[in-house]
Design an enzyme around this catalytic site. Sequence first.
Site, mmCIF file in Angstrom:
data_model
loop_
_atom_site.group_PDB
_atom_site.id
_atom_site.type_symbol
_atom_site.label_atom_id
_atom_site.label_comp_id
_atom_site.label_asym_id
_atom_site.label_seq_id
_atom_site.Cartn_x
_atom_site.Cartn_y
_atom_site.Cartn_z
ATOM 1 N N SER A 1 0.812 -1.214 -0.089
ATOM 2 C CA SER A 1 -0.059 -0.106 -0.103
ATOM 3 C C SER A 1 0.804 1.285 -0.055
ATOM 4 O O SER A 1 0.387 2.296 -0.453
ATOM 5 C CB SER A 1 -0.931 -0.079 1.154
ATOM 6 O OG SER A 1 -0.276 -0.121 2.310
ATOM 7 N N HIS B 1 -5.625 -3.091 -2.694
ATOM 8 C CA HIS B 1 -4.795 -2.226 -4.058
ATOM 9 C C HIS B 1 -4.947 -2.890 -5.032
ATOM 10 O O HIS B 1 -4.395 -2.217 -6.223
ATOM 11 C CB HIS B 1 -3.697 -1.523 -3.505
ATOM 12 C CG HIS B 1 -3.740 -0.573 -2.263
ATOM 13 N ND1 HIS B 1 -4.320 0.468 -2.441
ATOM 14 C CD2 HIS B 1 -3.547 -0.729 -1.046
ATOM 15 C CE1 HIS B 1 -4.130 1.196 -1.092
ATOM 16 N NE2 HIS B 1 -3.700 0.184 -0.484
ATOM 17 N N LYS C 1 -12.027 0.662 -2.386
ATOM 18 C CA LYS C 1 -11.038 1.232 -3.070
ATOM 19 C C LYS C 1 -11.489 1.417 -4.550
ATOM 20 O O LYS C 1 -12.309 2.243 -4.739
ATOM 21 C CB LYS C 1 -9.723 0.701 -2.892
ATOM 22 C CG LYS C 1 -9.166 1.163 -1.369
ATOM 23 C CD LYS C 1 -7.980 0.641 -0.741
ATOM 24 C CE LYS C 1 -7.716 0.921 0.537
ATOM 25 N NZ LYS C 1 -6.559 0.189 1.314
HETATM 26 C C1 LIG Z 1 -7.103 -0.269 2.993
HETATM 27 C C2 LIG Z 1 -6.510 -1.339 3.202
HETATM 28 C C3 LIG Z 1 -7.018 -2.229 4.050
HETATM 29 C C4 LIG Z 1 -8.146 -1.691 4.654
HETATM 30 O O1 LIG Z 1 -9.220 -1.737 3.995
HETATM 31 P P1 LIG Z 1 -10.499 -0.871 4.337
HETATM 32 O O2 LIG Z 1 -11.685 -1.262 3.549
HETATM 33 O O3 LIG Z 1 -10.229 0.606 4.193
HETATM 34 O O4 LIG Z 1 -10.845 -0.992 5.859
HETATM 35 C C5 LIG Z 1 -6.440 -3.493 4.136
HETATM 36 N N1 LIG Z 1 -5.421 -3.686 3.495
HETATM 37 C C6 LIG Z 1 -4.487 -2.992 2.823
HETATM 38 C C7 LIG Z 1 -3.270 -3.357 2.043
HETATM 39 C C8 LIG Z 1 -5.143 -1.743 2.354
HETATM 40 O O5 LIG Z 1 -4.612 -0.741 1.959
#
Ligand SMILES: *Cc1c(COP(=O)(O)O)cnc(C)c1O
Length: 390
Positions: free
Chosen positions: A177, A205, A236
């Site tokens: 991330s 991602h 996302k």
């Molecule tokens: C954003 C993210 C999460 C969390 O997801 P949400 O739906 O925002 O709670 C989990 N793992 C990674 C690698 C992320 O970047």
Amino acid sequence: MQFLADYLEQVKAARLYRQTVVYKPVSAAHVQLNGQTCLLLASNNYLGLTHDPAVRQAAVDAIRLYGTGAGGARLTTGTFPLYEQLEQELAAFKGAEAALVFNSGYMANTGIISALAGPADVIFSDALNHASLIDGCRLARARVVIYRHADMEHLAYLLQMTACAGKRLIITDGVFSMDGDIAPLGSIVQIAARYKALIVVDDAHATGVLGPGGRGTAAYCGVADKVHVQIGTLSKALGAEGGFVTGSGDLIDYLKNKARSFIFSTALAPATIAAALAALRELSARPELVAKLTDNVLHARTLLQAAKIPVPAGITPIIPVIVGDSGIAVRITSELQQQGLIITAIRPPTVPAGTSRLRLTVTAAHTREELTAAVHAIRRTLTLCGKRRE
Ligand SMILES: *Cc1c(COP(=O)(O)O)cnc(C)c1O
């Protein structure tokens, strides 16, 4: 209560103080801040689907049909018809037997890992894994062995050296991330097979971003059928909210019975599930969405390289510009904000000390012209702040 003020003083002195800022969204790629319209190069809304007309309409229709809240947990009264539909289509999208939706990616990770592993098990975890995976490992109370980031020799060595009476799990982000690089899943699959280790991949991602049709990292690496547990987010690229997991029918059944973050929390609202479902359908119906994202990423990365801005090679929309010092990272992002550009400064503990960075994210909602102008602004500002030489 003095400890509160002491802590805040301490993080301020270290330039690690954090606060929320109100950005008023005006489109998928633009926000208003203090009356000024700014370009967002900091969002995980990779396909711009938050503002897609069909997705918005689906959310509105769901409110009319089902109301605003689910009113119950999934195992009580919270499973309304759209849920079943979404889970079936997520499973089909990933080529898996079944899928299960959680209330967030964070809750998916903590719930799934703590359900799969316990005190007799050993988890092998990449050093740069997301905080939610780390917290899942802590909740599992399993032994956690951390391997150097993406270092397959180290992973193999640790698997060999670590005695384990129970299960072995290898856990990794698909796309990291804060660095935007891709986990070497081909090698992980080979190494895992030698030790009968389960593989868990967090594709927050990569869902809607990487691999054919945006099917994720395992599909990109050609090992979709060899990764036992694939986690993704609806929050996302899919522009809604929530997390999900795909895998065997038994896995999903087991998690329904064991994952505490699934069992003990109210189901997501109808509008959220409808939006995610509509977004997933847009993703399948319009391959040009992922193509536009890929094109924009290539455009931005090529320009950044040509401008001699130090970014690691890569193909994902997450582009780190490492500046080192936290204070300088914050100063650069506030300079850029004055110029109408929102980029986040990422500091410890999110990233290791001394690697504070600007984290740029490119989306399909950007125009090429906007990206070109943004790279010029970044180049000027980095030069001014002594982080780039002409
Ligand atoms: C954003 C993210 C999460 C969390 O997801 P949400 O739906 O925002 O709670 C989990 N793992 C990674 C690698 C992320 O970047």
